[in-house]
Structures are given as structure tokens and as C-alpha cells.
Scaffold this motif. Structure first.
Motif, PDB file in Angstrom:
ATOM      1  N   ASP A 148     -18.839  -7.589 103.312  1.00 23.37           N
ATOM      2  CA  ASP A 148     -17.799  -6.664 102.643  1.00 23.37           C
ATOM      3  C   ASP A 148     -16.496  -6.991 102.492  1.00 23.37           C
ATOM      4  O   ASP A 148     -15.930  -7.551 103.459  1.00 23.37           O
ATOM      5  CB  ASP A 148     -17.929  -5.183 103.437  1.00 23.37           C
ATOM      6  N   VAL A 149     -15.724  -6.876 101.573  1.00 25.91           N
ATOM      7  CA  VAL A 149     -14.427  -7.249 101.149  1.00 25.91           C
ATOM      8  C   VAL A 149     -13.460  -6.089 100.939  1.00 25.91           C
ATOM      9  O   VAL A 149     -13.925  -5.176 100.073  1.00 25.91           O
ATOM     10  CB  VAL A 149     -14.376  -8.230 100.130  1.00 25.91           C
ATOM     11  N   THR A 150     -12.417  -6.068 101.632  1.00 24.42           N
ATOM     12  CA  THR A 150     -11.233  -4.998 101.196  1.00 24.42           C
ATOM     13  C   THR A 150     -10.161  -5.920 100.537  1.00 24.42           C
ATOM     14  O   THR A 150      -9.703  -6.828 101.359  1.00 24.42           O
ATOM     15  CB  THR A 150     -10.857  -4.393 102.465  1.00 24.42           C
ATOM     16  N   PHE A 151      -9.803  -5.681  99.291  1.00 25.89           N
ATOM     17  CA  PHE A 151      -8.657  -6.316  98.737  1.00 25.89           C
ATOM     18  C   PHE A 151      -7.337  -5.442  98.734  1.00 25.89           C
ATOM     19  O   PHE A 151      -7.754  -4.312  98.235  1.00 25.89           O
ATOM     20  CB  PHE A 151      -8.870  -6.741  97.278  1.00 25.89           C
ATOM     21  N   VAL A 152      -6.246  -5.860  99.185  1.00 24.18           N
ATOM     22  CA  VAL A 152      -5.020  -5.029  99.205  1.00 24.18           C
ATOM     23  C   VAL A 152      -3.902  -5.922  98.380  1.00 24.18           C
ATOM     24  O   VAL A 152      -3.947  -7.131  98.616  1.00 24.18           O
ATOM     25  CB  VAL A 152      -4.591  -4.708 100.530  1.00 24.18           C
ATOM     26  N   LEU A 153      -3.310  -5.341  97.357  1.00 25.43           N
ATOM     27  CA  LEU A 153      -2.412  -6.138  96.599  1.00 25.43           C
ATOM     28  C   LEU A 153      -0.935  -5.507  97.129  1.00 25.43           C
ATOM     29  O   LEU A 153      -0.685  -4.251  96.901  1.00 25.43           O
ATOM     30  CB  LEU A 153      -2.527  -5.757  95.250  1.00 25.43           C
ATOM     31  N   GLY A 154      -0.271  -6.178  97.909  1.00 20.44           N
ATOM     32  CA  GLY A 154       1.252  -5.691  98.009  1.00 20.44           C
ATOM     33  C   GLY A 154       2.159  -5.927  96.951  1.00 20.44           C
ATOM     34  O   GLY A 154       2.260  -6.911  96.106  1.00 20.44           O
ATOM     35  N   ALA A 155       3.209  -5.115  96.842  1.00 23.32           N
ATOM     36  CA  ALA A 155       4.463  -5.467  96.005  1.00 23.32           C
ATOM     37  C   ALA A 155       5.166  -6.399  96.436  1.00 23.32           C
ATOM     38  O   ALA A 155       5.189  -7.043  97.718  1.00 23.32           O
ATOM     39  CB  ALA A 155       5.086  -3.941  95.787  1.00 23.32           C
ATOM     40  N   SER A 156       6.060  -6.945  95.434  1.00 26.66           N
ATOM     41  CA  SER A 156       7.141  -8.147  95.852  1.00 26.66           C
ATOM     42  C   SER A 156       6.226  -9.586  96.037  1.00 26.66           C
ATOM     43  O   SER A 156       5.279  -9.689  95.467  1.00 26.66           O
ATOM     44  CB  SER A 156       7.737  -7.833  97.340  1.00 26.66           C
ATOM     45  N   GLY A 157       7.136 -10.527  96.629  1.00 28.16           N
ATOM     46  CA  GLY A 157       6.787 -11.790  96.478  1.00 28.16           C
ATOM     47  C   GLY A 157       6.074 -12.453  97.899  1.00 28.16           C
ATOM     48  O   GLY A 157       5.770 -11.514  98.695  1.00 28.16           O
ATOM     49  N   HIS A 158       6.087 -13.540  97.732  1.00 28.14           N
ATOM     50  CA  HIS A 158       5.305 -14.447  98.860  1.00 28.14           C
ATOM     51  C   HIS A 158       5.837 -13.977 100.439  1.00 28.14           C
ATOM     52  O   HIS A 158       4.795 -13.804 101.307  1.00 28.14           O
ATOM     53  CB  HIS A 158       5.701 -15.842  98.856  1.00 28.14           C
ATOM     54  N   ILE A 159       6.981 -13.869 100.920  1.00 28.07           N
ATOM     55  CA  ILE A 159       7.282 -13.330 102.029  1.00 28.07           C
ATOM     56  C   ILE A 159       7.644 -11.918 102.038  1.00 28.07           C
ATOM     57  O   ILE A 159       7.104 -11.362 102.841  1.00 28.07           O
ATOM     58  CB  ILE A 159       8.858 -14.024 102.197  1.00 28.07           C
ATOM     59  N   ALA A 160       8.258 -11.390 101.269  1.00 24.47           N
ATOM     60  CA  ALA A 160       8.853  -9.951 101.273  1.00 24.47           C
ATOM     61  C   ALA A 160       7.711  -9.033 100.910  1.00 24.47           C
ATOM     62  O   ALA A 160       7.595  -7.792 101.738  1.00 24.47           O
ATOM     63  CB  ALA A 160       9.894  -9.630 100.089  1.00 24.47           C
ATOM     64  N   GLY A 161       6.629  -9.449 100.362  1.00 24.99           N
ATOM     65  CA  GLY A 161       5.350  -8.373 100.460  1.00 24.99           C
ATOM     66  C   GLY A 161       4.665  -8.671 101.565  1.00 24.99           C
ATOM     67  O   GLY A 161       4.020  -7.476 101.914  1.00 24.99           O
ATOM     68  N   VAL A 162       4.563  -9.622 102.409  1.00 23.60           N
ATOM     69  CA  VAL A 162       3.833  -9.733 103.580  1.00 23.60           C
ATOM     70  C   VAL A 162       4.734  -9.029 104.523  1.00 23.60           C
ATOM     71  O   VAL A 162       4.276  -8.175 105.567  1.00 23.60           O
ATOM     72  CB  VAL A 162       3.638 -11.186 103.999  1.00 23.60           C
ATOM     73  N   ILE A 163       5.931  -9.390 104.739  1.00 21.54           N
ATOM     74  CA  ILE A 163       6.701  -8.889 105.852  1.00 21.54           C
ATOM     75  C   ILE A 163       7.192  -7.654 105.552  1.00 21.54           C
ATOM     76  O   ILE A 163       8.635  -7.480 105.016  1.00 21.54           O
ATOM     77  CB  ILE A 163       7.640  -9.888 106.320  1.00 21.54           C
ATOM     78  N   ASN A 164       6.608  -6.462 105.434  1.00 20.29           N
ATOM     79  CA  ASN A 164       6.923  -5.164 104.845  1.00 20.29           C
ATOM     80  C   ASN A 164       6.852  -4.242 105.930  1.00 20.29           C
ATOM     81  O   ASN A 164       5.593  -3.643 105.877  1.00 20.29           O
ATOM     82  CB  ASN A 164       6.453  -5.180 103.591  1.00 20.29           C
ATOM     83  N   PRO A 165       7.332  -4.094 106.961  1.00 20.73           N
ATOM     84  CA  PRO A 165       7.167  -3.369 107.978  1.00 20.73           C
ATOM     85  C   PRO A 165       7.131  -1.811 107.804  1.00 20.73           C
ATOM     86  O   PRO A 165       7.750  -1.348 106.480  1.00 20.73           O
ATOM     87  CB  PRO A 165       8.077  -3.406 109.058  1.00 20.73           C
ATOM     88  N   PRO A 166       6.469  -0.789 108.282  1.00 22.81           N
ATOM     89  CA  PRO A 166       6.211   0.628 108.059  1.00 22.81           C
ATOM     90  C   PRO A 166       7.595   1.223 108.002  1.00 22.81           C
ATOM     91  O   PRO A 166       7.902   2.201 107.196  1.00 22.81           O
ATOM     92  CB  PRO A 166       5.496   1.114 109.093  1.00 22.81           C
ATOM     93  N   GLN A 167       8.633   0.684 108.917  1.00 20.73           N
ATOM     94  CA  GLN A 167       9.791   1.452 108.959  1.00 20.73           C
ATOM     95  C   GLN A 167      11.161   0.384 108.732  1.00 20.73           C
ATOM     96  O   GLN A 167      11.063  -0.636 109.394  1.00 20.73           O
ATOM     97  CB  GLN A 167      10.190   2.060 110.413  1.00 20.73           C
ATOM     98  N   PRO A 168      11.844   0.539 107.829  1.00 25.07           N
ATOM     99  CA  PRO A 168      11.968   1.673 106.970  1.00 25.07           C
ATOM    100  C   PRO A 168      11.014   1.541 105.925  1.00 25.07           C
ATOM    101  O   PRO A 168      10.706   0.608 105.501  1.00 25.07           O
ATOM    102  CB  PRO A 168      13.388   1.666 106.531  1.00 25.07           C
ATOM    103  N   PRO A 169      10.582   2.613 105.288  1.00 21.81           N
ATOM    104  CA  PRO A 169       9.774   2.675 104.189  1.00 21.81           C
ATOM    105  C   PRO A 169      10.163   2.025 103.054  1.00 21.81           C
ATOM    106  O   PRO A 169      11.310   2.430 102.674  1.00 21.81           O
ATOM    107  CB  PRO A 169       9.363   4.068 104.118  1.00 21.81           C
ATOM    108  N   ARG A 170       9.564   0.938 102.541  1.00 27.82           N
ATOM    109  CA  ARG A 170      10.022   0.117 101.226  1.00 27.82           C
ATOM    110  C   ARG A 170       8.689  -0.159 100.464  1.00 27.82           C
ATOM    111  O   ARG A 170       7.645  -0.239 101.223  1.00 27.82           O
ATOM    112  CB  ARG A 170      10.882  -1.047 101.772  1.00 27.82           C
TER     113      ARG A 170
END
Length: 154
Positions: free
Chosen positions: A63-85
Motif C-alpha cells: 500500500d502506498v501513500t503519496f503526499v506532495l508538499g509545496a515548495s522546494g527540496h528543503i523548504a517543503g520537507v522542513i515545514n514544521p506545524p508551527q508556525p503554519p506555512r
């Protein structure tokens, strides 16, 4: 090892072809991976284009779950819940075409981390208490953290 890695995984992309890549004498076939897989990609990633990362969903057998985050290589991955961005997209229907997946995906405001945490909780089993001390009788710690190798200079 580095040349083997670059040649086989980047230039020739053998990991995507069943039994074309061999590790320690064992042919690799990702379709035999029968466990749940969480695949994250960043929409504007210049190193791992998201459409290429999406193709991972078709390579594994579980079973695969695919999630696409906004932004680029670093900013998309390192996007903590607070503050919401930023935001991310989800779609339970994995299709053959990444753009078809995206056209049906639902945008979700905020960080993808809580989504991942919920996924982990579903598949993670029971939680145990963290050990009070590091090491064991069979494998005692070598020295206190962070260790001399961290402070060593070349």
C-alpha cells in the motif's frame, strides 16, 4: 562504491527495473516490497522532481501513500506545524499518471508532518518506553554523546 552507486542508481536507474540491480549478490525487485510505503515529494524540488518521485508508487508492491508538499527540496520537507506555512496535497487514488493524481488531489493547509505522524501511528504498532540508559551489557556505550568523532578534525 560511489561510482557503482552513481552509475546504477542515477545514470542507468536500475533500481526501477526488477532484478537489474544486485546488492551483495542478491537481485533487487521493489515490487516484492509488501509493506506500507509513505512517499513524500516537494512540488518545486529541483533535485528530485516530484513526478519522478511519484513513480515510486508504481514500483513497490505494498500500500502506498503519496503526499506532495509545496515548495522546494528543503523548504517543503522542513515545514514544521508551527508556525503554519505552506500546504500539501493528498489523494488516496494512485494512478499511472502523476498529473492525473495531482488534478484529483486535495490541498491541505499547513505542514505535512501531522499527516505523516498519523500514518506512522496507524502502522507503527504499540509504543514502548524509551530506555533509561544507553547501551547494554553486550553493547556498552563507548563514551558520552556526542562522541570524540564529532570533535575530531581532519
Amino acid at each position: 562504491m560511489y561510482l557503482y552507486y552513481l552509475r546504477n542508481l542515477y545514470l542507468e536507474n536500475k533500481l526501477r527495473e526488477p532484478e537489474q540491480l544486485t546488492m551483495a549478490g542478491t537481485p533487487i525487485d521493489l515490487s516484492r516490497v509488501r509493506m506500507p510505503v509513505y512517499v513524500y515529494a516537494s512540488r518545486d524540488d529541483h533535485i528530485v522532481p516530484w513526478r519522478s518521485a511519484y513513480r515510486t508508487a508504481g514500483l513497490v508492491g505494498g500500500d502506498v501513500t503519496f503526499v506532495l508538499g509545496a515548495s522546494g527540496h528543503i523548504a517543503g520537507v522542513i515545514n514544521p506545524p508551527q508556525p503554519p506555512r505552506r500546504n500539501y496535497w493528498t489523494n488516496d487514488l494512485i494512478t499511472d499518471a502523476p498529473d492525473d493524481w495531482f488534478a484529483r488531489a486535495q490541498p491541505v493547509a499547513g505542514s505535512w508532518w501531522p499527516h505523516w505522524a498519523q500514518w506512522l501511528a496507524e502502522y507503527g504498532g504499540t509504543k514502548g518506553r524509551a530506555p533509561y540508559a544507553t547501551g547494554s551489557d553486550a553493547h556498552p556505550p563507548l563514551e558520552p554523546a556526542p562522541g570524540t568523532y564529532v570533535r575530531a578534525t581532519a
